[in-house]
Design an enzyme around this catalytic site. Structure first.
Site, PDB file in Angstrom:
ATOM      1  CG  ASP A  70      32.657  39.004  38.337  1.00  0.00           C
ATOM      2  OD1 ASP A  70      32.223  39.292  39.462  1.00  0.00           O
ATOM      3  OD2 ASP A  70      33.881  38.808  38.128  1.00  0.00           O
ATOM      4  CE  LYS A  89      31.259  35.785  40.006  1.00  0.00           C
ATOM      5  NZ  LYS A  89      30.873  36.991  40.764  1.00  0.00           N
TER       6      LYS A  89
HETATM    7  P1  NDP Z   1      35.269  45.134  34.854  1.00  0.00           P
HETATM    8  O1  NDP Z   1      35.615  44.101  33.865  1.00  0.00           O
HETATM    9  O2  NDP Z   1      34.254  46.156  34.534  1.00  0.00           O
HETATM   10  O3  NDP Z   1      36.589  45.909  35.345  1.00  0.00           O
HETATM   11  C1  NDP Z   1      37.673  45.210  35.909  1.00  0.00           C
HETATM   12  C2  NDP Z   1      38.763  46.220  36.181  1.00  0.00           C
HETATM   13  O4  NDP Z   1      39.802  45.631  36.987  1.00  0.00           O
HETATM   14  C3  NDP Z   1      39.430  46.664  34.896  1.00  0.00           C
HETATM   15  O5  NDP Z   1      39.835  47.990  35.048  1.00  0.00           O
HETATM   16  C4  NDP Z   1      40.619  45.722  34.825  1.00  0.00           C
HETATM   17  O6  NDP Z   1      41.687  46.198  34.038  1.00  0.00           O
HETATM   18  C5  NDP Z   1      41.037  45.706  36.263  1.00  0.00           C
HETATM   19  N1  NDP Z   1      41.961  44.571  36.532  1.00  0.00           N
HETATM   20  C6  NDP Z   1      43.204  44.684  37.016  1.00  0.00           C
HETATM   21  N2  NDP Z   1      43.817  43.529  37.140  1.00  0.00           N
HETATM   22  C7  NDP Z   1      42.980  42.625  36.722  1.00  0.00           C
HETATM   23  C8  NDP Z   1      43.063  41.218  36.627  1.00  0.00           C
HETATM   24  N3  NDP Z   1      44.155  40.512  36.976  1.00  0.00           N
HETATM   25  N4  NDP Z   1      41.983  40.576  36.205  1.00  0.00           N
HETATM   26  C9  NDP Z   1      40.911  41.274  35.826  1.00  0.00           C
HETATM   27  N5  NDP Z   1      40.780  42.603  35.891  1.00  0.00           N
HETATM   28  C10 NDP Z   1      41.803  43.277  36.351  1.00  0.00           C
HETATM   29  O7  NDP Z   1      34.835  44.324  36.168  1.00  0.00           O
HETATM   30  P2  NDP Z   1      33.983  44.820  37.424  1.00  0.00           P
HETATM   31  O8  NDP Z   1      34.248  46.225  37.716  1.00  0.00           O
HETATM   32  O9  NDP Z   1      32.596  44.363  37.219  1.00  0.00           O
HETATM   33  O10 NDP Z   1      34.597  43.902  38.574  1.00  0.00           O
HETATM   34  C11 NDP Z   1      35.685  44.309  39.377  1.00  0.00           C
HETATM   35  C12 NDP Z   1      35.711  43.478  40.655  1.00  0.00           C
HETATM   36  O11 NDP Z   1      34.474  43.670  41.358  1.00  0.00           O
HETATM   37  C13 NDP Z   1      35.836  41.967  40.476  1.00  0.00           C
HETATM   38  O12 NDP Z   1      36.558  41.436  41.562  1.00  0.00           O
HETATM   39  C14 NDP Z   1      34.389  41.493  40.550  1.00  0.00           C
HETATM   40  O13 NDP Z   1      34.306  40.131  40.921  1.00  0.00           O
HETATM   41  C15 NDP Z   1      33.866  42.412  41.639  1.00  0.00           C
HETATM   42  N6  NDP Z   1      32.412  42.594  41.698  1.00  0.00           N
HETATM   43  C16 NDP Z   1      31.701  43.009  40.608  1.00  0.00           C
HETATM   44  C17 NDP Z   1      30.339  43.190  40.707  1.00  0.00           C
HETATM   45  C18 NDP Z   1      29.542  43.727  39.579  1.00  0.00           C
HETATM   46  O14 NDP Z   1      28.331  43.959  39.769  1.00  0.00           O
HETATM   47  N7  NDP Z   1      30.097  43.961  38.404  1.00  0.00           N
HETATM   48  C19 NDP Z   1      29.608  42.891  41.954  1.00  0.00           C
HETATM   49  C20 NDP Z   1      30.469  42.550  43.059  1.00  0.00           C
HETATM   50  C21 NDP Z   1      31.814  42.383  42.906  1.00  0.00           C
HETATM   51  P3  NDP Z   1      41.906  45.646  32.550  1.00  0.00           P
HETATM   52  O15 NDP Z   1      40.896  46.351  31.710  1.00  0.00           O
HETATM   53  O16 NDP Z   1      43.314  46.009  32.253  1.00  0.00           O
HETATM   54  O17 NDP Z   1      41.692  44.144  32.606  1.00  0.00           O
HETATM   55  O1  2IT Z   2      30.305  39.297  42.602  1.00  0.00           O
HETATM   56  C1  2IT Z   2      29.117  39.668  42.460  1.00  0.00           C
HETATM   57  O2  2IT Z   2      28.362  39.796  43.421  1.00  0.00           O
HETATM   58  C2  2IT Z   2      28.645  39.971  41.108  1.00  0.00           C
HETATM   59  N1  2IT Z   2      29.437  39.888  40.157  1.00  0.00           N
HETATM   60  C3  2IT Z   2      27.210  40.346  40.873  1.00  0.00           C
HETATM   61  C4  2IT Z   2      26.358  39.117  40.765  1.00  0.00           C
HETATM   62  C5  2IT Z   2      24.920  39.357  40.369  1.00  0.00           C
HETATM   63  O3  2IT Z   2      24.233  38.327  40.240  1.00  0.00           O
HETATM   64  O4  2IT Z   2      24.486  40.491  40.209  1.00  0.00           O
END
Ligand code: NDP
Ligand code: 2IT
Length: 446
Positions: free
Chosen positions: A167, A127
């Site tokens: 992420d 990561k």
């Molecule tokens: P994005 O940046 O696309 O969206 C994050 C969302 O969470 C935003 O709406 C953000 O709001 C909100 N949020 C609320 N509180 C917080 C905070 N304290 N810090 C950051 N964001 C916050 O991210 P993702 O949708 O990609 O990721 C969301 C979660 O899913 C994370 O935990 C990530 O690790 C996990 N994840 C993502 C994967 C992926 O493929 N993208 C895969 C597996 C897990 P605001 O805009 O106000 O910051």
């Molecule tokens: O938390 C996760 O699994 C991710 N942000 C996706 C990682 C990836 O390599 O697609």
């Protein structure tokens, strides 16, 4: 013996990684789950697998200087933690958010080891990220930041070494800038990053994969209770990549998603969230979720993200960030009749909240299983890049669904084998650990 094992591993982890609370939290849960595995497999104890697995293979910290549109110079910190390569090249996302520090990247990298093992794909755990905040920055500022970030990272990554992706704060725009700089510096066009654009090596379904995968996983949890999504009320936190596509799939399966959030607050639309509006706000305008009520005045916006868990629902999919559901929020969800929780985010429930769900008879899908669809589809992107061909949407989606089914089955079977049937937290940790532990044992003391 079990308690002694947990205490001795944790004592060293806490001493060696002082102040990294999220990392301690992630390690504690896994070490507690695997204590009986170590007891049953003395070869893992002899090879000190647990003690080795909690220590990253390599940690890279670097300076990321960049100039804003006014010529002002800024300095951020870059991270890449290459945690474990026993079953494949390091794989895991990059997070750009002001809260990023080494402990957060280490908790995410540690979780990624077991998640990636569960996917059944050949990917190790890693990561990275930065304390850079993309919010409010121009496209040119984001580009200069990404170029500076990759100007150091490029020497540590590669399609057979370490393959980053997105992420929080890292989506298609950032992956494009990072990829362009890697290509320029190395003069190679390879699958060094996933989440690429569809015109230049990306995979169909990768954008949707984490949200879709979480919904596929929860589908299996609901089936085990004799239920499906039809007519269920769903609350999803966040409004980013994971939340948007979890909403899309849950709605397609007949559920009614009634709430979404961002870090400022949450919206409730009892008629069902209109996802086109959300996508327009978040994906096109890069705006705030409260703008939703301007277009849909019958919906409500409430300040403060924590309040979303007071909205009564059948299913909750926390998809924003770590520790967003504490014990009190979990109690409220249970009291309001929630029957299933699927973690779209990484470690969104505190240990106390997890206990409330398990004790309260809620079907609980832990992050490293429930959100593994994103990284699994990244591995499918790597596969297509290696073959230099592309699969159709239907083909990738079918593979994703199969993978989520297999993850669910592995969790259930591992939990059963260790006498904690129904506990998918323990099941996920044990199933993920076993594959990595066997591989580390076979490869010797490295
Ligand atoms: P994005 O940046 O696309 O969206 C994050 C969302 O969470 C935003 O709406 C953000 O709001 C909100 N949020 C609320 N509180 C917080 C905070 N304290 N810090 C950051 N964001 C916050 O991210 P993702 O949708 O990609 O990721 C969301 C979660 O899913 C994370 O935990 C990530 O690790 C996990 N994840 C993502 C994967 C992926 O493929 N993208 C895969 C597996 C897990 P605001 O805009 O106000 O910051
Ligand atoms: O938390 C996760 O699994 C991710 N942000 C996706 C990682 C990836 O390599 O697609």
């Amino acid at each position: 013996m079990s308690n002694q094992f947990v205490d001795s591993v944790m004592e060293k982890v806490v001493a060696r990684n002082a102040g990294e609370l999220e990392f301690h939290q992630a390690v504690q849960e896994v070490v507690e789950s695997i204590a009986p595995v170590i007891e049953r497999n003395p070869e893992f104890a002899r090879a000190k697998i647990a003690e080795r697995i909690v220590e990253p293979e390599r940690q890279i910290l670097f300076r990321v200087p960049w100039a804003d549109d006014n010529g002002q110079v800024h300095v951020n910190r870059g991270f890449r933690v290459e945690f474990n390569s026993a079953i494949g090249p390091y794989k895991g996302g990059l997070r750009f958010h002001p809260s990023v520090n080494l402990g957060i990247i280490k908790f995410l990298g540690f979780e990624q080891i077991f998640k990636n093992a569960l996917t059944t794909m050949p990917i190790g755990g890693g990561k990275g990220g930065s304390d850079f905040d993309p919010k409010g920055k121009s496209d040119n500022e984001v580009m200069r930041f990404c170029q500076s970030f990759m100007s150091e990272l490029f020497r540590h990554v590669g399609p057979d070494t370490d393959v980053p992706a997105g992420d929080i704060g890292v989506g298609a725009r950032e992956i494009g800038f990072l990829f362009g700089q890697y290509k320029k510096l190395t003069n190679t066009f390879t699958g060094v990053l996933t989440g690429k654009g569809l015109d230049w090596g990306g995979s169909l379904v990768r954008t949707e994969a984490t949200g879709y995968g979480t919904v596929y996983f929860v589908t299996r949890m609901l089936e085990a209770r004799g239920k499906d999504w039809d007519g269920l009320k769903v609350v999803i936190s966040g409004s980013g990549n994971v939340a948007i596509y979890a909403t899309q799939k849950a709605q397609a399966l007949g559920a009614k998603v009634i709430a979404l959030s961002d870090s400022n607050g949450y919206i409730v639309d009892n008629d069902g969230i209109k996802l086109d509006t959300v996508r327009q706000i978040k994906e096109i305008r890069r705006g705030r979720i409260k703008e939703y009520v301007e277009e849909h005045p019958s919906a409500e916006f409430h300040e403060g993200w924590e309040g979303i868990w007071t909205v009564p629902c059948d299913v909750a999919l926390p998809s924003a960030t770590q520790n967003e559901i504490d014990e009190s929020a979990a109690n409220t969800l249970v009291k309001n009749g929630c029957i299933a929780v699927g973690e779209g985010a990484n470690m969104p429930s505190t240990p106390e909240a997890v206990k409330v769900f398990l004790d309260g008879g809620v079907s609980f899908g832990p992050a490293k299983a429930a959100n593994a669809g994103g990284v699994a589809t990244s591995a499918l992107e790597m596969c297509q890049n290696s073959m230099r061909l592309n699969w159709t949407f239907e083909e990738v989606d079918r593979k994703l669904k199969d993978i989520m089914d297999r993850i669910y089955t592995q969790c259930v079977e591992a939990a059963d084998a260790y006498g904690c049937g129904g506990n998918l937290v323990t099941g996920a940790n044990i199933a993920g650990f076993l594959k990595v532990a066997r591989s580390m044992t076979a490869q010797g003391i490295v």
